[in-house]
Design a protein around this motif. Structure first.
Motif, PDB file in Angstrom:
ATOM      1  N   THR A 391       0.827  -1.203   0.000  1.00 38.27           N
ATOM      2  CA  THR A 391       0.000   0.000   0.000  1.00 38.27           C
ATOM      3  C   THR A 391       0.858   1.248   0.000  1.00 38.27           C
ATOM      4  OG1 THR A 391      -0.073   0.007   2.417  1.00 38.27           O
ATOM      5  CG2 THR A 391      -1.814  -1.196   1.268  1.00 38.27           C
ATOM      6  N   GLY A 392       2.189   1.088   0.257  1.00 36.96           N
ATOM      7  CA  GLY A 392       3.087   2.223   0.223  1.00 36.96           C
ATOM      8  C   GLY A 392       2.909   3.194   1.369  1.00 36.96           C
ATOM      9  N   LEU A 393       2.324   2.749   2.485  1.00 37.67           N
ATOM     10  CA  LEU A 393       2.147   3.645   3.620  1.00 37.67           C
ATOM     11  C   LEU A 393       3.478   4.118   4.166  1.00 37.67           C
ATOM     12  CD1 LEU A 393      -0.745   1.886   5.586  1.00 37.67           C
ATOM     13  CD2 LEU A 393      -0.875   3.878   4.100  1.00 37.67           C
ATOM     14  N   ARG A 394       4.466   3.278   4.078  1.00 42.11           N
ATOM     15  CA  ARG A 394       5.782   3.635   4.558  1.00 42.11           C
ATOM     16  C   ARG A 394       6.827   3.071   3.607  1.00 42.11           C
ATOM     17  NH1 ARG A 394       3.923   6.922   7.193  1.00 42.11           N
ATOM     18  NH2 ARG A 394       3.998   7.356   9.413  1.00 42.11           N
ATOM     19  N   ARG A 395       7.892   3.815   3.409  1.00 44.79           N
ATOM     20  CA  ARG A 395       9.062   3.312   2.683  1.00 44.79           C
ATOM     21  C   ARG A 395      10.190   3.262   3.702  1.00 44.79           C
ATOM     22  NH1 ARG A 395      10.781   1.933  -2.172  1.00 44.79           N
ATOM     23  NH2 ARG A 395      12.836   2.600  -2.931  1.00 44.79           N
ATOM     24  N   ILE A 396      10.614   2.052   4.045  1.00 53.07           N
ATOM     25  CA  ILE A 396      11.467   1.821   5.209  1.00 53.07           C
ATOM     26  C   ILE A 396      12.906   1.557   4.812  1.00 53.07           C
ATOM     27  CG2 ILE A 396      11.878   0.265   7.158  1.00 53.07           C
ATOM     28  CD1 ILE A 396       8.932  -0.142   7.410  1.00 53.07           C
ATOM     29  N   GLY A 397      13.818   2.127   5.575  1.00 55.15           N
ATOM     30  CA  GLY A 397      15.235   1.776   5.517  1.00 55.15           C
ATOM     31  C   GLY A 397      15.646   1.185   6.849  1.00 55.15           C
ATOM     32  N   CYS A 398      16.423   0.114   6.819  1.00 56.90           N
ATOM     33  CA  CYS A 398      16.831  -0.576   8.043  1.00 56.90           C
ATOM     34  C   CYS A 398      18.340  -0.458   8.241  1.00 56.90           C
ATOM     35  CB  CYS A 398      16.435  -2.053   7.993  1.00 56.90           C
ATOM     36  SG  CYS A 398      14.654  -2.334   7.910  1.00 56.90           S
ATOM     37  N   ILE A 399      18.730  -0.233   9.489  1.00 54.47           N
ATOM     38  CA  ILE A 399      20.149  -0.114   9.824  1.00 54.47           C
ATOM     39  C   ILE A 399      20.479  -1.173  10.864  1.00 54.47           C
ATOM     40  CG2 ILE A 399      21.973   1.401  10.685  1.00 54.47           C
ATOM     41  CD1 ILE A 399      20.248   3.793   9.883  1.00 54.47           C
ATOM     42  N   GLY A 400      21.365  -2.103  10.501  1.00 54.52           N
ATOM     43  CA  GLY A 400      21.756  -3.174  11.417  1.00 54.52           C
ATOM     44  C   GLY A 400      21.060  -4.473  11.075  1.00 54.52           C
ATOM     45  N   ALA A 401      21.781  -5.588  11.240  1.00 56.11           N
ATOM     46  CA  ALA A 401      21.208  -6.907  10.930  1.00 56.11           C
ATOM     47  C   ALA A 401      21.878  -7.965  11.791  1.00 56.11           C
ATOM     48  CB  ALA A 401      21.367  -7.233   9.440  1.00 56.11           C
ATOM     49  N   GLY A 402      21.779  -7.792  13.108  1.00 53.14           N
ATOM     50  CA  GLY A 402      22.327  -8.771  14.027  1.00 53.14           C
ATOM     51  C   GLY A 402      21.384  -9.942  14.226  1.00 53.14           C
ATOM     52  N   VAL A 403      21.721 -10.793  15.180  1.00 51.32           N
ATOM     53  CA  VAL A 403      20.946 -12.006  15.431  1.00 51.32           C
ATOM     54  C   VAL A 403      19.503 -11.673  15.779  1.00 51.32           C
ATOM     55  CG1 VAL A 403      20.682 -13.994  16.955  1.00 51.32           C
ATOM     56  CG2 VAL A 403      22.953 -13.363  16.119  1.00 51.32           C
ATOM     57  N   HIS A 404      19.303 -10.676  16.645  1.00 44.22           N
ATOM     58  CA  HIS A 404      17.931 -10.331  17.056  1.00 44.22           C
ATOM     59  C   HIS A 404      17.113  -9.831  15.874  1.00 44.22           C
ATOM     60  CE1 HIS A 404      14.581  -8.870  19.419  1.00 44.22           C
ATOM     61  NE2 HIS A 404      14.716  -7.688  18.847  1.00 44.22           N
ATOM     62  N   ALA A 405      17.699  -8.965  15.073  1.00 41.14           N
ATOM     63  CA  ALA A 405      16.961  -8.435  13.929  1.00 41.14           C
ATOM     64  C   ALA A 405      16.569  -9.549  12.968  1.00 41.14           C
ATOM     65  CB  ALA A 405      17.805  -7.383  13.210  1.00 41.14           C
ATOM     66  N   LEU A 406      17.500 -10.465  12.710  1.00 36.27           N
ATOM     67  CA  LEU A 406      17.240 -11.516  11.729  1.00 36.27           C
ATOM     68  C   LEU A 406      16.254 -12.555  12.242  1.00 36.27           C
ATOM     69  CD1 LEU A 406      20.799 -12.111  10.226  1.00 36.27           C
ATOM     70  CD2 LEU A 406      18.932 -10.724   9.315  1.00 36.27           C
ATOM     71  N   SER A 407      16.225 -12.774  13.548  1.00 39.07           N
ATOM     72  CA  SER A 407      15.346 -13.809  14.078  1.00 39.07           C
ATOM     73  C   SER A 407      13.983 -13.277  14.488  1.00 39.07           C
ATOM     74  CB  SER A 407      16.000 -14.499  15.281  1.00 39.07           C
ATOM     75  OG  SER A 407      16.210 -13.577  16.345  1.00 39.07           O
ATOM     76  N   SER A 408      13.896 -12.018  14.910  1.00 41.03           N
ATOM     77  CA  SER A 408      12.651 -11.517  15.508  1.00 41.03           C
ATOM     78  C   SER A 408      11.983 -10.371  14.760  1.00 41.03           C
ATOM     79  CB  SER A 408      12.921 -11.066  16.956  1.00 41.03           C
ATOM     80  OG  SER A 408      13.422 -12.130  17.728  1.00 41.03           O
ATOM     81  N   LEU A 409      12.745  -9.603  13.988  1.00 41.63           N
ATOM     82  CA  LEU A 409      12.169  -8.429  13.328  1.00 41.63           C
ATOM     83  C   LEU A 409      12.008  -8.625  11.818  1.00 41.63           C
ATOM     84  CD1 LEU A 409      14.086  -5.567  15.196  1.00 41.63           C
ATOM     85  CD2 LEU A 409      11.826  -6.497  15.699  1.00 41.63           C
TER      86      LEU A 409
END
Length: 715
Positions: A391-409
């Motif tokens: 729907t394009g409500l948000r265009r997101i940029g992500c910073i960081g890709a550790g274990v928590h980010a990859l498993s939970s986010l």
């Protein structure tokens, strides 16, 4: 730039295009050559090529942790986390040489020729970012081709130093692979007499050409050593690689009384006690390159040891290069193969099949490949996972890709009504693999590319803790809405900066306190919504011990478990009560052994509605016991959540219960959805939570209750 990567699921080797790393504490180097470690890298590749059952058998400790995870988080959560680790490609290589193209260290200038070491740093890639203590200048007269051997040479150097040899002593070297042949030459440079031992006639012949006084296979070995030294070898250095304990058994028979056996290679360690007992021989397992190895302060932060720690890993690297310069070490006979970077899979195939004799295998890099400014790589549609219409409500940029980010986010991103624009990580390989897996349009190693992208209106920050506050403030001032993982800050100064940026920008800032978004938490809050009395809350956390060397314990990067984890539990209490914490009194177990000071504590909080809550956090329990349990008491009613899989509510003798068998409901998807949809977060509550953790720290230090005042940081 191009980099060699290992697929941990299939064991395949690929060369892929990834962003050039950016300089941090050390230098960015344009590689000329990198050395393949046939032993270390082949072991990792062999493990990756095994089935899941084979991987499990090879890593029983990992299996135990997964089983514990199943018990607390549920089988689905445990499976996702395990597969998430396997889906992330592994960088290969740890010894290379090239030219500095960017520097953040006063010791190096652009154009310096350097040798680099360290797994995860000196990798097989066109450009590498290396901390200062893992980088040394290459002296005149030493080629970059030779300098690529420096890290492996420092391993051999440290093994010789552990043998504590002196001029004129007799030393046996068991295993004449690359490190063994380097050890022979280092020992000769130290004035020792050397016997080289191997089952390969070709390696025996080469060792003799490189200076060994005597060479032998295992047949009649003891008698041959006695011909060199009647009382046996003063020291034995084992550089072989085998599961068999034959090398250490042979060493026991070869070493003299009260001599020393140094184990450098990965060999079986079933020592014949009677043999070593009779000789009172000493056995030392040599740890890699030397002092400093595995010390984050030394390797990552560049904090050197005083000179009385004479031979650190960096000084060993320098000494090895000096021996090459003095012509005491001859590397030419050891370089058997050189492959262009693009042919790296063929190089590994040669090593795995053994179809040709090899010793030193180099990868060679073409000059001026991607260029040091190539920090952005755009992914073609065919190279990304297909995405549903957004729907394009948000265009997101992500910073960081550790274990928590990859498993939970990140696993939840594809289900959000948002476009995934970009991901930035510290290493190019991580950035590329995450972008490819989750469907980002481009990846980068420079987070500023995301903050300056006008098409991006929201930023998700999931880096290490010490960067949360500064990145959040910078993103707010760049006009972005911000989702930042907890903790919001690790110091009062950082917190003031974030609050200031929030006040100035008018942008939204949500902190990743996911537990308040759990469906089970929401049902508990509804259950107590009509309460007429204050509540009593108890949040017990059976955390399990995290190794003392983990970055979360670092005062600079992690802030310790009190700052890093306790914030979750205080925020949850705010959510249930709808009240602000105004005072905290905390006590902790005094540190003993490997127990940090702030890892086992109780913190009792008073809230402005009269409620009181206690957080009990411990690393001393059994991991098989539930990790998190929350109990709430109020108005003849009780609520309990266990590991966010089990909710029990009781009032007036009537009870209801909900259970989740496959996975936890910790609220990760729900918090991300709320952020993307524009829900206004309770930012003052996040600030109050963060202040409460700082106040708890002060309370432990002072032994007195501490007040929590939002005005202290400008709210």
């Amino acid at each position: 730039m191009k980099q060699v990567l290992l697929d941990l699921q299939s064991g395949s080797i690929r060369v892929e295009n990834v962003p050039v790393p950016t300089v941090t504490r050390g230098v960015v180097v344009e590689n000329a050559y990198s050395l393949i470690s046939a032993g270390t890298e082949s072991s990792l590749i062999n493990l990756a090529q095994q089935s899941l059952v084979g991987k499990a058998k090879a890593r029983p400790d990992d299996v135990k942790r997964i089983l514990q995870k199943i018990g607390t988080d549920g089988p689905l959560s445990a499976y996702r986390q395990a597969m998430g680790r396997l889906s992330k490609p592994e960088p290969l290589g740890y010894s290379c040489a090239g030219t500095v193209v960017q520097t953040a260290s006063d010791e190096f200038e652009v154009g310096d020729r350097v040798a680099c070491g360290g797994a995860g740093y000196a990798v097989h890639a066109e450009y590498v970012a290396v901390p200062r203590n893992l980088c040394v200048k290459v002296p005149d007269g030493v080629s970059l081709r030779e300098a690529a051997f420096t890290t492996v040479g420092s391993i051999a150097m440290h093994g010789v130093r552990n043998a504590k040899v002196t001029v004129g002593e007799n030393v046996a070297v068991i295993g004449l692979g690359l490190i063994g042949l380097l050890s022979v030459q280092i020992l000769k440079a130290a004035g020792c007499r050397v016997i080289g031992i191997d089952i390969d006639p070709g390696k025996l012949s080469l060792a003799q050409k490189l200076g060994a006084d005597l060479v032998s296979n295992y047949d009649g070995l003891v008698e041959r050593v006695k011909s060199l030294s009647p009382f046996g070898a003063d020291a034995v250095i084992i550089t072989a690689a085998t599961r068999s304990s034959a090398p250490v058994e042979a060493a026991g028979h070869l070493v003299r009384e009260q001599g020393r056996v140094v184990v450098v290679g990965n060999v079986g360690m079933n020592l014949p006690r009677d043999v070593f007992y009779a000789k009172e021989a000493e056995v030392v397992v040599s740890r890699s390159y030397g002092p400093g190895r595995y010390d984050r302060n030394y390797e990552e932060k560049g904090l050197d040891y005083p000179i009385y720690v004479r031979w650190t890993e960096r000084r060993n690297m320098e000494a090895f290069l000096s021996l090459i310069q003095q012509k005491k070490i001859d590397l030419a006979p050891l370089i058997t193969h050189t492959f262009p970077l693009d042919d790296a899979p063929e190089a590994y195939n040669l090593i795995s099949t053994g179809r040709e004799r090899f010793i030193g295998v180099l990868l060679q890099y073409s000059p001026n490949g991607a260029g040091p400014s190539g920090t952005v790589v755009r992914l073609p549609e065919s190279g990304r996972q297909p995405r549903k219409a957004s729907t394009g409500l948000r265009r997101i940029g992500c910073i960081g890709a550790g274990v928590h980010a990859l498993s939970s986010l990140y696993p939840h991103l594809s289900a959000l009504p948002a476009d995934l624009a970009a991901v930035a990580t510290a290493t190019g390989l991580s950035a590329q693999s995450v972008a490819k897996k989750y469907g980002f349009s481009y990846c980068t190693t420079d987070y500023r590319e995301i903050l300056s992208d006008p098409a991006i209106d929201a930023v998700l920050i999931a880096t290490r803790n010490d960067l949360h506050a500064s990145l959040a403030a910078e993103a707010l001032r760049a006009g972005k809405d911000v989702f930042v993982e907890k903790p919001l800050a690790t110091s009062i100064e950082e917190l003031k900066e974030v609050v200031s940026a929030w006040n100035e920008s008018g942008q939204r800032l949500m902190v990743g306190f996911n537990r308040r978004y759990s469906p089970l938490a929401r049902r508990m809050k509804e259950f107590f919504s009509n309460r007429t009395t204050p509540t009593v809350l108890h949040y017990r956390v059976n955390a399990g011990q995290i190794p003392s060397g983990h970055w979360v314990h670092d005062g600079e990067q992690g802030g310790g478990m009190l700052i890093s984890e306790c914030c979750h539990f205080i925020d949850f209490m705010q959510y249930i009560t709808g009240a602000r914490p105004v005072q905290v009194y905390a006590r902790a177990i005094e540190p003993t052994g490997d127990l940090p000071k702030y890892d086992n504590f109780q913190a009792t909080l008073a809230f402005d509605d009269g409620s009181v809550g206690t957080v009990t956090y411990t690393t001393l329990g059994d991991r098989s016991y539930p990790k998190e349990m929350i109990e709430v008491f109020c108005g003849n009613a009780v609520g309990r959540i266990t590991d966010f899989r089990d909710l029990e509510l009781r009032r007036d003798g009537k009870a209801s219960r909900e259970r989740r068998w496959l996975t936890q409901e910790k609220g990760f998807f729900e918090e991300l959805l709320a952020f993307v949809k524009g829900e206004e977060p309770d930012f003052p509550a996040s600030v109050a939570t963060t202040l409460a953790t700082f106040a708890a720290w002060d309370s432990i230090d002072t032994g007195t209750p501490r007040t929590i005042d939002l005005g202290r940081v400008g709210l």
